[in-house]
Design an enzyme around this catalytic site. Structure first.
Site, short mmCIF file in Angstrom:
data_model
loop_
_atom_site.label_atom_id
_atom_site.label_comp_id
_atom_site.label_asym_id
_atom_site.label_seq_id
_atom_site.Cartn_x
_atom_site.Cartn_y
_atom_site.Cartn_z
N ASN A 209 0.50 -1.14 0.47
CA ASN A 209 -0.43 -0.04 -0.13
C ASN A 209 0.61 1.26 0.32
OD1 ASN A 209 0.46 1.62 2.52
ND2 ASN A 209 -0.28 -1.17 3.36
N ASP A 278 -4.52 -5.76 5.90
CA ASP A 278 -5.59 -6.26 6.07
C ASP A 278 -5.19 -8.02 5.71
OD1 ASP A 278 -6.94 -4.61 7.77
OD2 ASP A 278 -7.35 -4.16 5.92
N LYS A 288 7.95 -17.33 -9.53
CA LYS A 288 7.00 -16.03 -10.24
C LYS A 288 6.66 -17.31 -11.13
CE LYS A 288 8.27 -12.55 -13.81
NZ LYS A 288 9.38 -12.34 -14.80
N ASP A 305 -4.47 -9.63 13.24
CA ASP A 305 -3.86 -7.74 13.47
C ASP A 305 -3.12 -8.06 14.80
OD1 ASP A 305 -4.60 -5.47 15.20
OD2 ASP A 305 -6.66 -5.52 14.44
N PHE A 322 -3.53 3.31 15.70
CA PHE A 322 -4.07 4.69 14.73
C PHE A 322 -4.89 4.29 13.96
CE2 PHE A 322 -0.84 7.94 13.72
CZ PHE A 322 0.00 8.40 14.82
N LYS A 336 -12.74 1.23 17.64
CA LYS A 336 -11.67 0.68 16.91
C LYS A 336 -11.19 0.39 18.38
CE LYS A 336 -10.02 1.11 13.11
NZ LYS A 336 -9.26 1.71 11.86
N LYS A 340 -10.12 -3.26 19.77
CA LYS A 340 -8.58 -3.51 20.22
C LYS A 340 -8.36 -3.51 21.71
CE LYS A 340 -7.89 -2.58 15.59
NZ LYS A 340 -6.47 -3.03 14.48
O1 C5P Z 1 -8.01 -1.81 11.80
P1 C5P Z 1 -7.70 -0.93 11.43
O2 C5P Z 1 -6.31 -1.94 10.67
O3 C5P Z 1 -8.32 0.81 11.46
O4 C5P Z 1 -6.59 -0.82 12.71
C1 C5P Z 1 -5.34 0.63 12.52
C2 C5P Z 1 -4.61 -0.12 13.67
O5 C5P Z 1 -4.15 -0.65 13.77
C3 C5P Z 1 -2.86 0.38 13.56
O6 C5P Z 1 -2.56 1.39 14.50
C4 C5P Z 1 -2.63 -0.18 12.52
O7 C5P Z 1 -1.34 -0.42 13.21
C5 C5P Z 1 -2.81 -1.57 13.67
N1 C5P Z 1 -3.13 -2.76 12.90
C6 C5P Z 1 -2.29 -3.59 13.18
N2 C5P Z 1 -2.24 -5.16 12.47
C7 C5P Z 1 -3.40 -5.00 12.05
C8 C5P Z 1 -3.93 -4.10 11.25
C9 C5P Z 1 -3.86 -2.93 11.98
O8 C5P Z 1 -1.32 -3.92 14.76
N3 C5P Z 1 -3.62 -6.53 10.91
#
Ligand code: C5P
Length: 395
Positions: A209, A278, A288, A305, A322, A336, A340
């Site tokens: 990304n 995600d 390849k 996560d 964040f 969120k 979390k």
């Molecule tokens: O759920 P979302 O991706 O919006 O959450 C964002 C926050 O969670 C950020 O702090 C990001 O670094 C963290 N995050 C993470 N692992 C993931 C997805 C998000 O640590 N797989």
């Protein structure tokens, strides 16, 4: 632009690295410092005072008997006006003079008459640096509480390679900035994730990304400035690690999780800034993938996560997350934070934030909302770190 009103007395002594101090002057002036340059006669053999005068916008002094200072005491006046004296480059001979309290020219006199901190950035040939007499002088300076910045290691103007070269202007600038910041995180260990992740599809392709890593790197730097020990677990970015940061490079979210779990043991604070993918590719190909006319399906599987995993550890550190949203920012962000189970969340509207140098965020915690107005990421990072330190202190 000017965010501080500090005055640095920049002393330049005789060494070829004096040309780098021109860039250092520019960096300091750009950040709002007043830079008062004082040169030794030997320094003027390498770079002319006119260069520093133009870059600093201040008269440059070289002579103890300079008539431009009204009361005839430039060594007193110049050092009283300074918040710190930085000698860069500091030659072996100047280190000798400093370590023995010499006062036989303007720069050495105002160093001995100073009432502010003194920082020196040695620059010399590697044999001169390692010379026992020089090492004795450096040890004396350390005993006297003088900060020795560097030297760096690498190729030297004389063609040799080793310790002795002056740190780069950007590094010296960072160390000066660190020096002036308060240290509310002294002794704390901080782990930060930053940048994008890269989820491989095959040997050469992957899903990533547009996260630049700038926000996470700015926070790492602000945490260093605040006195913390910082580990930065970073996805692929083109950014240089801030001075003093332990950077661990990773690619995928899985790698990032493993690295974080390895580092998190004794950490006091975890800040998840990375834009973690995600999903990872399920049927990843070792080789390849060959092009063909048939459709190709790539299956995705959810990634762990990282933030939620760390927050649910039995001895979890203080966790900061964040949230970037393009709509209903506060509602989604607060959901969120609760989901979390983290005490502090930084919410920003994604418009233009990715890759930009500025940001505008709202801090969400149990006490409510704390908006931080639009500012350079460096400043947002400092305010976030200050907020984290306050929350930790009141726990
Ligand atoms: O759920 P979302 O991706 O919006 O959450 C964002 C926050 O969670 C950020 O702090 C990001 O670094 C963290 N995050 C993470 N692992 C993931 C997805 C998000 O640590 N797989």
């Amino acid at each position: 632009m000017s965010h501080n009103h500090k005055t640095i007395l920049l002393g330049i002594t005789g060494g070829v690295a004096a040309y780098k101090s021109a860039e250092l002057t520019r960096l300091l002036v750009k950040a709002g410092y007043t830079v008062q340059v004082v040169m030794t006669d030997a320094a003027s053999e390498f770079v002319g005072p006119a260069t520093f005068q133009a870059l600093s916008g201040q008269p440059v002094f070289t002579n103890q008997w300079d008539k431009r200072i009204a009361n005839g005491m430039p060594h007193i006046d110049l050092s009283r006006d300074a918040d710190a004296i930085l000698i860069a480059p500091a030659s072996a001979d100047f280190l000798r003079k400093l370590s023995h309290g010499a006062a036989d020219d303007l720069l050495s006199t105002l160093c001995s008459a100073r009432d502010c901190p003194l920082l020196v950035a040695p620059a010399m040939n590697l044999q001169m640096w390692e010379n026992p007499a020089n090492q004795r002088n450096v040890a004396l300076l350390r005993q006297d509480g003088i900060a020795i910045l560097g030297p760096g290691c690498g190729e030297q103007a004389c063609g040799e390679v080793g310790d002795g070269r002056m740190l780069e202007p950007e590094q010296l600038f960072e160390l000066v900035e660190n020096f002036f910041q308060p240290k509310p995180l002294h002794g704390k260990q901080v782990v930060i994730t930053a940048g994008p992740t890269f989820e491989p599809i095959d040997a050469v392709r992957g899903i990533t990304n547009s996260s630049s890593g700038k926000m996470g790197y700015a926070i790492a730097r602000a945490a260093i400035e605040a006195g913390a020990k910082v580990t930065l677990v970073s996805g692929p970015t083109a950014l240089a690690a801030p001075m003093g940061v332990n950077r661990i490079n990773v690619q995928s979210a899985q790698d990032m999780l493993q690295a974080v779990l390895q580092q998190i043991g004794t950490a006091d604070i975890f800040i998840g800034v990375a834009a973690v993918a995600d999903y990872a590719v399920k049927n990843r190909s070792e080789h390849k993938i060959k092009k063909s006319d048939a459709d190709l399906t790539i299956e995705l599987t959810p990634n762990p996560d990282i933030l939620a995993t760390v927050a649910s550890l039995p001895a979890a550190p203080f966790c900061v997350g964040f949230a970037a949203e393009s709509q209903n920012l506060l509602q989604y962000a607060d959901e969120k934070r609760r989901r979390k189970n983290i005490p502090l969340l930084v919410a920003n509207l994604v418009q233009n934030a990715l890759g930009a140098d500025d940001n505008e965020v709202i801090l969400l915690d149990d006490a409510g909302q704390h908006p931080l107005p639009r500012a350079p990421k460096k400043q947002i990072a400092r305010e976030l770190i200050r907020h984290v330190a306050e929350m930790l202190a009141s726990e």
